[in-house]
Design an enzyme around this catalytic site. Structure first.
Site, PDB file in Angstrom:
ATOM      1  N   LYS A 171       0.834  -1.213   0.000  1.00 34.61           N
ATOM      2  CA  LYS A 171       0.000   0.000   0.000  1.00 34.61           C
ATOM      3  C   LYS A 171       0.869   1.264   0.000  1.00 34.61           C
ATOM      4  O   LYS A 171       0.666   2.169  -0.798  1.00 34.61           O
ATOM      5  CB  LYS A 171      -0.943   0.023   1.223  1.00 34.61           C
ATOM      6  CG  LYS A 171      -1.871  -1.173   1.316  1.00 34.61           C
ATOM      7  CD  LYS A 171      -2.800  -1.084   2.512  1.00 34.61           C
ATOM      8  CE  LYS A 171      -2.092  -1.067   3.851  1.00 34.61           C
ATOM      9  NZ  LYS A 171      -1.356  -2.307   4.165  1.00 34.61           N
TER      10      LYS A 171
ATOM     11  N   ARG B  34      -9.389   0.104   8.960  1.00 40.56           N
ATOM     12  CA  ARG B  34      -8.845  -1.202   9.348  1.00 40.56           C
ATOM     13  C   ARG B  34      -9.955  -2.177   9.706  1.00 40.56           C
ATOM     14  O   ARG B  34      -9.705  -3.333   9.962  1.00 40.56           O
ATOM     15  CB  ARG B  34      -7.966  -1.069  10.596  1.00 40.56           C
ATOM     16  CG  ARG B  34      -6.611  -0.452  10.376  1.00 40.56           C
ATOM     17  CD  ARG B  34      -5.768  -1.307   9.474  1.00 40.56           C
ATOM     18  NE  ARG B  34      -4.439  -1.590   9.918  1.00 40.56           N
ATOM     19  CZ  ARG B  34      -3.364  -0.839   9.677  1.00 40.56           C
ATOM     20  NH1 ARG B  34      -3.463   0.286   9.024  1.00 40.56           N
ATOM     21  NH2 ARG B  34      -2.176  -1.234  10.090  1.00 40.56           N
TER      22      ARG B  34
ATOM     23  N   ARG C 159      11.589  -5.356   4.923  1.00 42.48           N
ATOM     24  CA  ARG C 159      11.315  -3.948   4.582  1.00 42.48           C
ATOM     25  C   ARG C 159      12.312  -3.039   5.320  1.00 42.48           C
ATOM     26  O   ARG C 159      12.598  -3.230   6.499  1.00 42.48           O
ATOM     27  CB  ARG C 159       9.894  -3.578   5.009  1.00 42.48           C
ATOM     28  CG  ARG C 159       9.634  -2.076   4.957  1.00 42.48           C
ATOM     29  CD  ARG C 159       8.180  -1.716   5.031  1.00 42.48           C
ATOM     30  NE  ARG C 159       7.467  -2.306   6.149  1.00 42.48           N
ATOM     31  CZ  ARG C 159       6.136  -2.353   6.253  1.00 42.48           C
ATOM     32  NH1 ARG C 159       5.389  -1.847   5.293  1.00 42.48           N
ATOM     33  NH2 ARG C 159       5.567  -2.886   7.291  1.00 42.48           N
TER      34      ARG C 159
ATOM     35  N   ARG D 237      11.370  -1.035  10.775  1.00 43.20           N
ATOM     36  CA  ARG D 237      10.340  -0.626  11.734  1.00 43.20           C
ATOM     37  C   ARG D 237      10.358  -1.556  12.934  1.00 43.20           C
ATOM     38  O   ARG D 237      10.540  -2.755  12.779  1.00 43.20           O
ATOM     39  CB  ARG D 237       8.955  -0.663  11.055  1.00 43.20           C
ATOM     40  CG  ARG D 237       8.541   0.667  10.497  1.00 43.20           C
ATOM     41  CD  ARG D 237       7.331   0.586   9.628  1.00 43.20           C
ATOM     42  NE  ARG D 237       6.192  -0.060  10.266  1.00 43.20           N
ATOM     43  CZ  ARG D 237       5.006  -0.186   9.691  1.00 43.20           C
ATOM     44  NH1 ARG D 237       4.810   0.280   8.477  1.00 43.20           N
ATOM     45  NH2 ARG D 237       4.005  -0.767  10.301  1.00 43.20           N
TER      46      ARG D 237
ATOM     47  N   ARG E  90      -0.189  -8.766  13.653  1.00 43.36           N
ATOM     48  CA  ARG E  90      -0.793  -7.802  12.724  1.00 43.36           C
ATOM     49  C   ARG E  90      -1.534  -8.528  11.599  1.00 43.36           C
ATOM     50  O   ARG E  90      -2.621  -8.116  11.195  1.00 43.36           O
ATOM     51  CB  ARG E  90       0.286  -6.874  12.157  1.00 43.36           C
ATOM     52  CG  ARG E  90       0.810  -5.898  13.209  1.00 43.36           C
ATOM     53  CD  ARG E  90       2.152  -5.303  12.852  1.00 43.36           C
ATOM     54  NE  ARG E  90       2.144  -4.596  11.597  1.00 43.36           N
ATOM     55  CZ  ARG E  90       3.227  -4.405  10.847  1.00 43.36           C
ATOM     56  NH1 ARG E  90       4.410  -4.876  11.242  1.00 43.36           N
ATOM     57  NH2 ARG E  90       3.143  -3.747   9.719  1.00 43.36           N
TER      58      ARG E  90
HETATM   59  P1  ADP Z   1       2.292  -1.844   3.243  1.00 39.54           P
HETATM   60  O1  ADP Z   1       2.286  -0.336   3.183  1.00 39.54           O
HETATM   61  O2  ADP Z   1       1.074  -2.442   2.613  1.00 39.54           O
HETATM   62  O3  ADP Z   1       2.549  -2.381   4.622  1.00 39.54           O
HETATM   63  P2  ADP Z   1       4.815  -1.588   1.797  1.00 39.54           P
HETATM   64  O4  ADP Z   1       4.471  -0.736   0.624  1.00 39.54           O
HETATM   65  O5  ADP Z   1       5.564  -0.949   2.910  1.00 39.54           O
HETATM   66  O6  ADP Z   1       3.499  -2.361   2.340  1.00 39.54           O
HETATM   67  O7  ADP Z   1       5.624  -2.852   1.238  1.00 39.54           O
HETATM   68  C1  ADP Z   1       6.084  -3.876   2.124  1.00 39.54           C
HETATM   69  C2  ADP Z   1       7.392  -4.463   1.584  1.00 39.54           C
HETATM   70  O8  ADP Z   1       7.137  -5.162   0.376  1.00 39.54           O
HETATM   71  C3  ADP Z   1       8.455  -3.407   1.255  1.00 39.54           C
HETATM   72  O9  ADP Z   1       9.731  -3.927   1.591  1.00 39.54           O
HETATM   73  C4  ADP Z   1       8.322  -3.210  -0.261  1.00 39.54           C
HETATM   74  O10 ADP Z   1       9.554  -2.836  -0.871  1.00 39.54           O
HETATM   75  C5  ADP Z   1       7.904  -4.604  -0.698  1.00 39.54           C
HETATM   76  N1  ADP Z   1       7.010  -4.579  -1.873  1.00 39.54           N
HETATM   77  C6  ADP Z   1       6.018  -3.693  -2.131  1.00 39.54           C
HETATM   78  N2  ADP Z   1       5.408  -3.996  -3.295  1.00 39.54           N
HETATM   79  C7  ADP Z   1       6.020  -5.112  -3.761  1.00 39.54           C
HETATM   80  C8  ADP Z   1       5.840  -5.931  -4.927  1.00 39.54           C
HETATM   81  N3  ADP Z   1       4.873  -5.665  -5.834  1.00 39.54           N
HETATM   82  N4  ADP Z   1       6.635  -7.012  -5.082  1.00 39.54           N
HETATM   83  C9  ADP Z   1       7.592  -7.310  -4.163  1.00 39.54           C
HETATM   84  N5  ADP Z   1       7.831  -6.574  -3.059  1.00 39.54           N
HETATM   85  C10 ADP Z   1       7.051  -5.491  -2.853  1.00 39.54           C
HETATM   86  P1  AMP Z   2       0.753   0.623   9.301  1.00 37.83           P
HETATM   87  O1  AMP Z   2       1.822   1.664   9.137  1.00 37.83           O
HETATM   88  O2  AMP Z   2      -0.456   0.889   8.458  1.00 37.83           O
HETATM   89  O3  AMP Z   2       1.310  -0.775   9.100  1.00 37.83           O
HETATM   90  O4  AMP Z   2       0.231   0.721  10.814  1.00 37.83           O
HETATM   91  C1  AMP Z   2       1.127   0.518  11.891  1.00 37.83           C
HETATM   92  C2  AMP Z   2       0.352   0.391  13.178  1.00 37.83           C
HETATM   93  O5  AMP Z   2      -0.345   1.622  13.462  1.00 37.83           O
HETATM   94  C3  AMP Z   2      -0.721  -0.696  13.208  1.00 37.83           C
HETATM   95  O6  AMP Z   2      -0.200  -1.975  13.530  1.00 37.83           O
HETATM   96  C4  AMP Z   2      -1.656  -0.149  14.309  1.00 37.83           C
HETATM   97  O7  AMP Z   2      -1.104  -0.373  15.590  1.00 37.83           O
HETATM   98  C5  AMP Z   2      -1.621   1.358  14.057  1.00 37.83           C
HETATM   99  N1  AMP Z   2      -2.650   1.801  13.098  1.00 37.83           N
HETATM  100  C6  AMP Z   2      -2.450   2.344  11.866  1.00 37.83           C
HETATM  101  N2  AMP Z   2      -3.614   2.654  11.276  1.00 37.83           N
HETATM  102  C7  AMP Z   2      -4.578   2.289  12.145  1.00 37.83           C
HETATM  103  C8  AMP Z   2      -6.004   2.327  12.104  1.00 37.83           C
HETATM  104  N3  AMP Z   2      -6.668   2.800  11.033  1.00 37.83           N
HETATM  105  N4  AMP Z   2      -6.684   1.863  13.177  1.00 37.83           N
HETATM  106  C9  AMP Z   2      -6.046   1.379  14.259  1.00 37.83           C
HETATM  107  N5  AMP Z   2      -4.715   1.295  14.369  1.00 37.83           N
HETATM  108  C10 AMP Z   2      -3.964   1.752  13.317  1.00 37.83           C
END
Ligand code: ADP
Ligand code: AMP
Length: 212
Positions: free
Chosen positions: A15, A87, A124, A159, A170
């Site tokens: 995302k 969420r 990541r 992270r 999660r």
């Molecule tokens: P989210 O925001 O949904 O948690 P991220 O955009 O941070 O996910 O992506 C999670 C991990 O997966 C990152 O290390 C990113 O580089 C990798 N990633 C994202 N899109 C792809 C893809 N299409 N194929 C392989 N790896 C990806």
């Molecule tokens: P994310 O960066 O989207 O992976 O979110 C990281 C963490 O933030 C999650 O594991 C939750 O603890 C909190 N969080 C983010 N967005 C929300 C939401 N919409 N509702 C509740 N908790 C959230």
């Protein structure tokens, strides 16, 4: 104005990666995870309240996140990409009634088998200076520990909640909450699915097709 985009998908589905590529092309990216991490980094009262929740990978309560989101967006000024909100179905309803209030929107679900998610997440790395997202396996920086985008050195961080144990929690929460949310958007005729297992560029092309 273009419709607001609500990006749904498991942690690690891509995302943030996709939203940051789209940001600037007429959209503003807003991530509730980033907003909460910023509160923690600034050690605000809210940051202190939610810090333990994020470390465990649990969800912050719906009203708190909704209030934070509302305080940080001006829905009539620009089209938003909502990343990490909603969420659950309660948040989906809140987004509709308290923020979007009839504005045009599309929900895009990044669909991915759970098997690949842990691997994506534990590998990541994010640039602490500019937020660029990397992956040690699939998208490493060109020079080790140097951000391709802003050139910062030794700022590519993992992270704290991207450890195997917290990620499992999660992902479980996501699995428990996703279906009612998808049904909510399906019933409104506003749901599009994208195969998020494809390479990043292909996923992005498919996203662009959906929104133009
Ligand atoms: P989210 O925001 O949904 O948690 P991220 O955009 O941070 O996910 O992506 C999670 C991990 O997966 C990152 O290390 C990113 O580089 C990798 N990633 C994202 N899109 C792809 C893809 N299409 N194929 C392989 N790896 C990806
Ligand atoms: P994310 O960066 O989207 O992976 O979110 C990281 C963490 O933030 C999650 O594991 C939750 O603890 C909190 N969080 C983010 N967005 C929300 C939401 N919409 N509702 C509740 N908790 C959230």
């Amino acid at each position: 104005m273009k419709p607001h985009l609500i990006i749904l998908g498991a942690p690690g589905s891509g995302k943030g990666t996709q939203a940051s590529r789209l940001a600037g092309k007429g959209y503003r990216h807003i991530s509730t995870g980033d907003l909460l991490r910023s509160e923690i980094a600034k050690n605000t009262e809210l940051g202190q309240k939610v810090s333990g929740i994020l470390s465990r990978g649990d969800l912050v309560d719906d009203n708190t996140v909704m209030a934070l989101l509302k305080a940080n967006c001006d829905i009539n000024m620009v089209s938003y990409i909502f990343d990490g909100f909603p969420r659950n179905v309660v948040q989906a309803e809140m987004l509709d009634t308290q923020l979007l209030q009839g504005c045009n929107s599309i929900a895009v679900y990044y669909k991915l088998e759970p098997g690949v998610l842990i691997d994506r997440i534990v590998n990541r790395r994010t640039c602490a200076k500019c937020g660029e997202i990397y992956n040690l396996n699939t998208k490493p920086p060109m020079k080790s520990n140097v951000c391709d985008k802003c050139g910062s050195i030794n700022e590519l961080k993992q992270r704290k909640d991207d450890t195997q144990e917290v990620v499992s929690n999660r992902l479980k929460i996501f699995a428990d909450t996703v279906n009612p949310m998808l049904l909510f958007y399906k019933a409104k005729g506003a749901l599009v699915e994208i195969d998020a297992s494809k390479p990043e560029d292909e996923v992005f092309d498919n996203l662009e097709k959906v929104i133009c």
